[in-house]
Write an enzyme that holds these catalytic residues in place. Structure first.
Site, PDB file in Angstrom:
ATOM      1  N   CYS A 289      33.579  54.680   5.963  1.00 25.02           N
ATOM      2  CA  CYS A 289      34.152  54.129   4.692  1.00 25.02           C
ATOM      3  C   CYS A 289      35.684  54.113   4.660  1.00 25.02           C
ATOM      4  O   CYS A 289      36.119  53.185   3.975  1.00 25.02           O
ATOM      5  CB  CYS A 289      33.311  54.689   3.513  1.00 25.02           C
ATOM      6  SG  CYS A 289      33.600  56.434   3.312  1.00 25.02           S
ATOM      7  N   THR A 319      30.091  64.537  -0.654  1.00 25.23           N
ATOM      8  CA  THR A 319      29.038  63.970  -0.151  1.00 25.23           C
ATOM      9  C   THR A 319      27.878  65.107   0.437  1.00 25.23           C
ATOM     10  O   THR A 319      28.043  66.059   0.008  1.00 25.23           O
ATOM     11  CB  THR A 319      29.386  63.344   1.324  1.00 25.23           C
ATOM     12  OG1 THR A 319      29.629  64.236   2.199  1.00 25.23           O
ATOM     13  CG2 THR A 319      30.877  62.324   1.134  1.00 25.23           C
ATOM     14  N   ASN A 453      32.814  54.236  -1.857  1.00 25.62           N
ATOM     15  CA  ASN A 453      32.542  54.761  -0.283  1.00 25.62           C
ATOM     16  C   ASN A 453      31.151  54.555   0.091  1.00 25.62           C
ATOM     17  O   ASN A 453      30.637  54.920   1.199  1.00 25.62           O
ATOM     18  CB  ASN A 453      33.143  56.268  -0.210  1.00 25.62           C
ATOM     19  CG  ASN A 453      32.533  57.049  -1.246  1.00 25.62           C
ATOM     20  OD1 ASN A 453      33.353  57.162  -2.335  1.00 25.62           O
ATOM     21  ND2 ASN A 453      31.412  57.753  -1.053  1.00 25.62           N
TER      22      ASN A 453
END
Length: 481
Positions: A289, A319, A453
């Site tokens: 990303c 994440t 992202n």
């Protein structure tokens, strides 16, 4: 009548016009595979207010608000033409018509501007391309949403199956529920039903077979009527050619990885190097990303000013690779609680630039800090340019790139004084230039680039898949090279 009355009357008139646009846009999409855009933003399946907001947003790019009363005549003209599969930008049509001095009618000008799409016919039944998702995590579910949204007449990309490991009782229901509801990106736009007897999720009429397997070698896709398919691996488990080749099973023709590829696997950033993909290439990567966020503006700056060296610092949302609470992790620092800390970590985006921009000889370094937000990141790109310039010139250049260049689907532009990260959730661009934060001093420039992202990257993945599948439809009017 007061000024307030005038404003309200004008609003109601624009509402009525936008309302009338919806069935025309929908019919073009369903029957002709025509995606109607406004400055690279799709108007398909949008509400009245969304259409009006998209027109208003044009002021940040073009300097003035675009009214639906200006674009509606072009939409009506399009509906009268024998169009084939294509993407048509109403914003660009309106802008180029204003600058045209030949005195043509809207109908004449529109027919000329989209001539390449006229008479090509619609894609025949069954002419689409099967797609399989291997893994159904954050990126997998967003890619699924996009594929379902873009189904159109059903002759483009067709999501046929999802491959996952078995999760026990009610697995199918839970996976459908995660597709239906998302804490960041909101509810699925449509209806989802579950056919447990046939292990199928039906989303907006798209029947998606859920295949349970622990390894690629266990699946024969032809047994499910899937042929010549593109498989999108969003697990990240395999990164090199040898590992990804295990997906090349009966029924699978190409493999696309949603993570940086290793070794000789091509790393593709759509808009920058997608045209270098060889027709016979079966395995490729969509990079990361962050790579997708920095490479398009880096190319835009290198083409105009030259770049001697650069450094990118990404302030990245946390994440699933990190821990909710402190616990063991094989990587340094990532074991510390993601929602409670800023975490210094590494990024491979800087080294990946060389694969996407091999002609750029400038050294690019990079590092990353994970921060406690669930989505949307910002890349701070510091560049030493090949010549001196001004802040005004850089901003004008990037504004033009976001509006008319071949990179307009990758680069967006905002000059909002109050923009913050959550404003860019759902952005379909690879990155958004923040004009207010941009700094230029002679031959030094610092760009602040927002990017979703998750969703923005998923859009880039879809663009690459469309390109290699042969169903990436041309855009009219053609972008200025």
């Amino acid at each position: 009548m007061t000024v307030n009355d005038d404003s309200f009357t004008n609003w109601k008139h624009r509402e009525e016009t936008a309302e009338a646009m919806i069935p025309i846009i929908g019919k073009l999409h369903r029957e002709r595979d025509v995606n109607v855009l406004l400055h690279s933003r799709s108007l398909v399946n949008k509400s009245v207010v969304s259409i009006l907001k998209t027109h208003r947003f044009a002021r940040q790019i073009a300097g003035a608000e675009l009214s639906v009363t200006e674009t509606m005549p072009f939409l009506r003209a399009l509906s009268a033409l024998d169009l084939g599969p294509s993407q048509i930008d109403l914003g660009m049509l309106a802008a180029t018509y204003k600058s045209d001095e030949r005195g043509l009618s809207v109908e004449e000008f529109t027919a000329e501007a989209v001539a390449g799409a006229i008479g090509t016919g619609s894609v025949g039944p069954g002419a689409g391309r099967d797609v399989v998702l291997y893994g159904f995590g954050r990126i997998g579910r967003l890619v699924a949403r996009l594929l379902i949204e873009k189904a159109g007449s059903g002759n483009g990309l067709r999501l046929r199956a999802v491959v996952v490991r078995g999760g026990g009782e009610s697995d199918l229901v839970k996976r459908a529920s995660l597709l239906r509801r998302d804490s960041i990106h909101g509810p699925f736009q449509g209806t989802i039903t579950v056919d447990e007897a046939n292990s199928t999720i039906v989303a907006n009429g798209n029947a998606i077979k859920v295949i349970y397997a622990n390894d690629p070698s266990e699946v024969d896709y032809t047994a499910y009527g899937i042929n010549n398919a593109i498989l999108i691996d969003n697990t990240g488990k395999w990164r090199d050619r040898e590992g990804l080749s295990t997906h090349l099973r009966p029924g699978i023709d190409k493999v696309v990885l949603t993570a940086p590829g290793k070794g000789d696997v091509p790393n593709i950033v759509h808009g920058v190097n997608h045209d270098t993909i060889k027709p016979d290439e079966q395995i490729l990567s969509c990079a990361s990303c962050t790579t997708n966020a920095i490479v398009p503006p880096l190319k835009a700056m290198a083409d105009e000013y030259g770049v001697l060296r650069g450094h990118v610092e990404t302030v990245h949302s946390f994440t699933n690779d990190q821990n909710l609470l402190d616990n063991y992790h094989k990587a340094d620092r990532r074991g510390r609680s993601a929602p409670l800390n800023m975490v210094i970590t590494e990024t491979g985006a800087a080294s990946a630039v060389a694969k996407a921009l091999p002609d750029l000889k400038a050294p690019i370094t990079g590092s990353s800090i994970r921060v406690p937000v669930p989505d949307v990141s910002i890349a701070i790109l510091s560049l030493r340019l090949g010549r001196e310039t001004t802040r005004e010139d850089v901003l004008e250049h990037l504004r033009d790139v976001s509006l008319t260049s071949p990179l307009k689907r990758q680069i967006d532009f905002t000059d909002s004084p109050d923009a913050v990260s959550s404003d860019f959730i759902g952005s379909r661009h690879a990155s958004i230039v923040d004009a207010g934060a941009t700094k230029v001093d002679g031959d030094n420039a610092i760009l602040y680039l927002w990017y979703d992202n998750e969703f923005g990257y998923s859009c880039q993945v879809i663009r690459v898949v469309q390109h290699v599948s042969g169903v990436e439809y041309p855009t009219f009017p053609a972008p200025v090279a």
